[in-house]
Design an enzyme around this catalytic site. Sequence first.
Site, mmCIF file in Angstrom:
data_model
loop_
_atom_site.group_PDB
_atom_site.id
_atom_site.type_symbol
_atom_site.label_atom_id
_atom_site.label_comp_id
_atom_site.label_asym_id
_atom_site.label_seq_id
_atom_site.Cartn_x
_atom_site.Cartn_y
_atom_site.Cartn_z
ATOM 1 N N ASP A 91 -2.480 10.401 -1.584
ATOM 2 C CA ASP A 91 -2.747 9.450 -2.663
ATOM 3 C C ASP A 91 -3.192 10.137 -3.945
ATOM 4 O O ASP A 91 -3.119 9.533 -5.015
ATOM 5 C CB ASP A 91 -3.820 8.446 -2.221
ATOM 6 C CG ASP A 91 -3.275 7.454 -1.214
ATOM 7 O OD1 ASP A 91 -3.060 6.298 -1.600
ATOM 8 O OD2 ASP A 91 -3.049 7.830 -0.054
ATOM 9 N N ARG A 121 -7.604 -0.464 -6.606
ATOM 10 C CA ARG A 121 -7.745 0.630 -5.635
ATOM 11 C C ARG A 121 -8.128 1.886 -6.418
ATOM 12 O O ARG A 121 -7.379 2.314 -7.288
ATOM 13 C CB ARG A 121 -6.437 0.894 -4.863
ATOM 14 C CG ARG A 121 -5.823 -0.253 -4.075
ATOM 15 C CD ARG A 121 -6.508 -0.571 -2.762
ATOM 16 N NE ARG A 121 -6.716 0.527 -1.853
ATOM 17 C CZ ARG A 121 -5.846 0.939 -0.917
ATOM 18 N NH1 ARG A 121 -4.654 0.368 -0.821
ATOM 19 N NH2 ARG A 121 -6.171 1.906 -0.080
ATOM 20 N N GLN A 158 -2.007 1.851 10.279
ATOM 21 C CA GLN A 158 -0.714 1.955 9.601
ATOM 22 C C GLN A 158 0.281 2.808 10.373
ATOM 23 O O GLN A 158 1.484 2.678 10.176
ATOM 24 C CB GLN A 158 -0.897 2.533 8.191
ATOM 25 C CG GLN A 158 -1.676 1.650 7.241
ATOM 26 C CD GLN A 158 -3.093 2.145 7.055
ATOM 27 O OE1 GLN A 158 -3.734 2.568 8.015
ATOM 28 N NE2 GLN A 158 -3.596 2.121 5.832
ATOM 29 N N ASN A 202 -6.011 11.974 1.184
ATOM 30 C CA ASN A 202 -5.083 11.157 1.971
ATOM 31 C C ASN A 202 -5.885 10.307 2.943
ATOM 32 O O ASN A 202 -7.114 10.368 2.987
ATOM 33 C CB ASN A 202 -4.068 12.041 2.706
ATOM 34 C CG ASN A 202 -2.907 11.239 3.278
ATOM 35 O OD1 ASN A 202 -2.345 10.388 2.584
ATOM 36 N ND2 ASN A 202 -2.549 11.483 4.518
ATOM 37 N N LYS A 203 -5.194 9.502 3.723
ATOM 38 C CA LYS A 203 -5.841 8.576 4.637
ATOM 39 C C LYS A 203 -6.891 9.275 5.496
ATOM 40 O O LYS A 203 -6.704 10.401 5.939
ATOM 41 C CB LYS A 203 -4.777 7.917 5.524
ATOM 42 C CG LYS A 203 -5.307 6.847 6.461
ATOM 43 C CD LYS A 203 -6.042 5.737 5.710
ATOM 44 C CE LYS A 203 -5.184 5.083 4.643
ATOM 45 N NZ LYS A 203 -5.903 4.095 3.830
ATOM 46 N N ARG A 247 0.870 -1.176 0.000
ATOM 47 C CA ARG A 247 0.000 0.000 0.000
ATOM 48 C C ARG A 247 0.903 1.220 0.000
ATOM 49 O O ARG A 247 2.119 1.113 0.076
ATOM 50 C CB ARG A 247 -1.008 0.003 1.167
ATOM 51 C CG ARG A 247 -0.655 -0.711 2.424
ATOM 52 C CD ARG A 247 0.277 -0.004 3.352
ATOM 53 N NE ARG A 247 0.056 1.411 3.511
ATOM 54 C CZ ARG A 247 1.035 2.274 3.712
ATOM 55 N NH1 ARG A 247 2.304 1.859 3.763
ATOM 56 N NH2 ARG A 247 0.796 3.550 3.866
ATOM 57 N N GLY A 248 0.277 2.367 -0.138
ATOM 58 C CA GLY A 248 1.039 3.583 -0.384
ATOM 59 C C GLY A 248 1.000 3.864 -1.870
ATOM 60 O O GLY A 248 1.312 2.992 -2.690
ATOM 61 N N ALA A 249 0.588 5.073 -2.236
ATOM 62 C CA ALA A 249 0.340 5.383 -3.645
ATOM 63 C C ALA A 249 1.524 5.088 -4.561
ATOM 64 O O ALA A 249 1.366 4.423 -5.596
ATOM 65 C CB ALA A 249 -0.101 6.842 -3.784
#
Length: 367
Positions: A242, A91, A201, A252-253, A54-56
């Site tokens: 992201d 995603r 996370q 973002n998250k 994960r992570g863009a």
Amino acid sequence: MKIDGTPYRSIWVDDADRWSVRIIDQTKLPWAIEIPRLTTPEQIAHAISAMLVRGAPLIGATAAYGVALAMRADPSDEALETVVPMLAATRPTAINLRWALMRMQRALSAHPPAERADAAYAEAAAICDEDVATNRAIGEHGLGLIRARAQGRRRVNILTHCNAGWIATVDWGTALAPIYMAHDAGIDVHVLVDETRPRNQGFSLTAWELGKHGVPHTVIVDNAGGHFMQRGEVDMVIVGTDRVTRAGDVANKIGTYLKALAARDNGVPFYVALPSSTIDWTIADGLGSIPIEERAPAEVTTITGRALDGSMLTVRIVPKDSTAANPAFDVTPARLVSGLITERGICAANERALAAMFPDQALQTAA
């Protein structure tokens, strides 16, 4: 970066066979380091959707290798036209995924099928190498901000949300890259790490990363950030993203927006670190145009951790008759962002500043 003294990237081609793909399974961190071997695009898709990666920036790089695996098995036009949308559907929010897939498709369309497998691996490797260089540059630009805040201070306290470190990219990270560089430069930095519910996370990945690098840090619950800002215990906020619109809105998250509001109310600078591949030049209005991924309610209603006897345990923490909503991201309006830390420098979060920083990309999209 290093794990117990051994250098790693977050994704690489297996040295033994030179075609399969290795990743660090992030769902097992921080309790175990497992390195699965991926051999099909379907396995790549699962790794992305199930958040083994994960992570863009990292999911873009991983998807690129998914295309390479597909071309190794079948380099036909039909296979290329099938694998790209399949991986793109994993995603919806992170723009890097679409960016990497479109780059792969353009590059491979210029080659006859017989050349596509080799070309695909070369292009995926280039995406990874460029990501490392980009994140290093982001770190260097962000380091200047931290160094400036350190003047006359005993310690610089930085709050971060979710994980935008090396494990979210190929190496270095975005939001954490300036922090690593500041620590390595001898600046006394201390990081307040949001737990980042529901997938945690912050305490499972960011705290693990910082600990491995020796960076002083404290894990806090998601709702504590405003409290620490009110007490003057946060000097700056640095988060990743992201997707950023051409007008500077930031996806973002989930929970990032609340941190930005608290930062604005308390006069705390709020920075967003990103590679230019995260900019979506096709949209301006983040709230109205960025698709927000809705994930499984079970991520909210259950939690997994290590029991005192060392076993892994998943428990339900919500009454069985309660429902749960689980949006994975929120949108922070550009007006709340103090600056965007990119590989070319730091700019304001607005369309004019972004276009001036990246005129080649802005003009290409306009055309």
